[in-house]
Design a protein around this motif. Structure first.
Motif, PDB file in Angstrom:
ATOM      1  N   GLN A  36      44.681 -27.590  -0.724  1.00  0.00           N
ATOM      2  CA  GLN A  36      44.417 -26.331  -0.276  1.00  0.00           C
ATOM      3  C   GLN A  36      44.361 -25.319  -1.455  1.00  0.00           C
ATOM      4  OE1 GLN A  36      47.102 -24.670   2.371  1.00  0.00           O
ATOM      5  NE2 GLN A  36      48.829 -25.373   1.066  1.00  0.00           N
ATOM      6  N   ASN A  37      43.821 -25.620  -2.549  1.00  0.00           N
ATOM      7  CA  ASN A  37      43.951 -24.852  -3.612  1.00  0.00           C
ATOM      8  C   ASN A  37      43.026 -23.699  -3.614  1.00  0.00           C
ATOM      9  OD1 ASN A  37      45.846 -24.857  -5.475  1.00  0.00           O
ATOM     10  ND2 ASN A  37      44.929 -26.179  -7.014  1.00  0.00           N
ATOM     11  N   ILE A  38      42.869 -22.797  -2.522  1.00  0.00           N
ATOM     12  CA  ILE A  38      41.966 -21.814  -2.273  1.00  0.00           C
ATOM     13  C   ILE A  38      43.020 -20.791  -1.686  1.00  0.00           C
ATOM     14  CG2 ILE A  38      39.994 -23.046  -1.999  1.00  0.00           C
ATOM     15  CD1 ILE A  38      40.286 -22.992   0.910  1.00  0.00           C
ATOM     16  N   GLN A  39      42.507 -19.535  -2.018  1.00  0.00           N
ATOM     17  CA  GLN A  39      43.078 -18.266  -1.364  1.00  0.00           C
ATOM     18  C   GLN A  39      43.142 -18.360   0.002  1.00  0.00           C
ATOM     19  OE1 GLN A  39      41.242 -14.969  -3.182  1.00  0.00           O
ATOM     20  NE2 GLN A  39      42.001 -15.428  -5.059  1.00  0.00           N
ATOM     21  N   GLY A  44      37.111 -16.560   6.282  1.00  0.00           N
ATOM     22  CA  GLY A  44      36.728 -15.828   7.263  1.00  0.00           C
ATOM     23  C   GLY A  44      36.114 -14.501   6.355  1.00  0.00           C
ATOM     24  N   ALA A  45      35.746 -13.580   6.895  1.00  0.00           N
ATOM     25  CA  ALA A  45      35.282 -12.474   6.070  1.00  0.00           C
ATOM     26  C   ALA A  45      36.447 -11.652   5.739  1.00  0.00           C
ATOM     27  CB  ALA A  45      34.188 -11.682   6.992  1.00  0.00           C
ATOM     28  N   ASN A  65      32.912 -18.608   5.102  1.00  0.00           N
ATOM     29  CA  ASN A  65      32.578 -19.946   5.403  1.00  0.00           C
ATOM     30  C   ASN A  65      33.498 -20.426   6.674  1.00  0.00           C
ATOM     31  OD1 ASN A  65      31.738 -22.665   5.554  1.00  0.00           O
ATOM     32  ND2 ASN A  65      31.962 -23.022   3.335  1.00  0.00           N
ATOM     33  N   PRO A  66      33.045 -20.630   7.512  1.00  0.00           N
ATOM     34  CA  PRO A  66      34.250 -20.790   8.683  1.00  0.00           C
ATOM     35  C   PRO A  66      34.233 -22.390   8.707  1.00  0.00           C
ATOM     36  CG  PRO A  66      32.176 -20.235   9.688  1.00  0.00           C
ATOM     37  CD  PRO A  66      31.701 -19.877   8.113  1.00  0.00           C
ATOM     38  N   TRP A 119      28.608  -8.977  -8.702  1.00  0.00           N
ATOM     39  CA  TRP A 119      30.145  -8.974  -9.116  1.00  0.00           C
ATOM     40  C   TRP A 119      30.797  -8.221  -8.109  1.00  0.00           C
ATOM     41  CZ3 TRP A 119      26.187  -7.111 -12.144  1.00  0.00           C
ATOM     42  CH2 TRP A 119      25.824  -5.555 -11.841  1.00  0.00           C
ATOM     43  N   ASP A 120      30.140  -7.563  -6.870  1.00  0.00           N
ATOM     44  CA  ASP A 120      30.702  -6.773  -5.724  1.00  0.00           C
ATOM     45  C   ASP A 120      31.081  -7.849  -4.650  1.00  0.00           C
ATOM     46  OD1 ASP A 120      28.145  -4.166  -6.252  1.00  0.00           O
ATOM     47  OD2 ASP A 120      30.278  -4.344  -7.065  1.00  0.00           O
ATOM     48  N   ILE A 121      30.599  -8.974  -4.734  1.00  0.00           N
ATOM     49  CA  ILE A 121      31.102 -10.010  -3.554  1.00  0.00           C
ATOM     50  C   ILE A 121      31.057 -11.186  -3.776  1.00  0.00           C
ATOM     51  CG2 ILE A 121      28.570 -10.094  -3.086  1.00  0.00           C
ATOM     52  CD1 ILE A 121      29.320 -10.059  -0.106  1.00  0.00           C
ATOM     53  N   LEU A 122      32.097 -11.718  -3.334  1.00  0.00           N
ATOM     54  CA  LEU A 122      32.483 -13.249  -3.722  1.00  0.00           C
ATOM     55  C   LEU A 122      31.469 -14.318  -3.105  1.00  0.00           C
ATOM     56  CD1 LEU A 122      36.262 -13.196  -3.934  1.00  0.00           C
ATOM     57  CD2 LEU A 122      34.924 -13.243  -5.882  1.00  0.00           C
ATOM     58  N   PRO A 123      31.079 -15.173  -3.663  1.00  0.00           N
ATOM     59  CA  PRO A 123      30.397 -16.031  -2.954  1.00  0.00           C
ATOM     60  C   PRO A 123      31.314 -17.079  -2.063  1.00  0.00           C
ATOM     61  CG  PRO A 123      30.084 -16.714  -5.008  1.00  0.00           C
ATOM     62  CD  PRO A 123      30.895 -15.289  -5.024  1.00  0.00           C
TER      63      PRO A 123
END
Length: 167
Positions: A36-39, A44-45, A65-66, A119-123
């Motif tokens: 689960q190596n993700i923040q 969710g948004a 990404n639900p 750079w303002d939004i994370l994909p």
């Protein structure tokens, strides 16, 4: 979940008094583990605040990404340990087959999205692909001379590993 089992065949009546085989053990194991190596919350948004001439405003921090899930790895291990001539020669063989699926793909910079720059939004993080890693390990150890002041042992090891991207 995981499970393993071993059978010490050399303790059975039909092999217990063997002069040739000192010890024989068969092993089998299977397990699945997750990464689960993700923040937290990236499925969710999330929102970021920023200052404007009119006061504070909010904009998306990430693209949600639900369907995002854990990366999982299933592994099968099997092997055998042999000992001959009252422990003078030991032989071990191990086979493993590990398959990783729903691999986590790190977000890649996106182009202009909803009027903001990349750079303002994370994909979004995504689960993609499958990879297989399998191989065999062999080990041969011998106690050639076991004397008072002098001893001679020989150890030989062989390994073969194949890594393949399946998807």
């Amino acid at each position: 979940p995981s499970a393993s089992i071993a059978w010490r065949v050399s303790e059975e009546d039909f092999l217990k008094n063997s002069d040739f085989i000192s010890s024989l053990k068969l092993r089998l194991g299977y397990g699945v583990s997750g990464n689960q190596n993700i923040q937290a919350g990236l499925f969710g948004a999330q929102m970021n605040s920023f200052a404007t001439p009119f006061g504070n405003a909010y904009r998306p921090k990430n693209i949600p990404n639900p369907l995002l899930g854990w990366e999982s790895t299933a592994q099968l291990n099997t092997g055998a340990d042999f000992s001959f001539f009252k422990g003078r020669i030991d032989f071990t063989i191990d086979y493993y087959n590990k398959e990783t699926y729903d691999m986590l793909l790190l977000p890649q910079p996106a182009n202009f999205i909803a009027g903001t720059q990349w750079w303002d939004i994370l994909p979004p993080w995504v689960n993609v692909g499958r990879m297989q890693n399998k191989g065999i390990d062999l080990s041969l150890n011998s106690r050639n001379i076991a004397g008072g002041k002098f001893s001679w042992n020989t150890d030989l090891t062989f390994s073969r590993n194949r890594n393949k991207v399946l998807e």
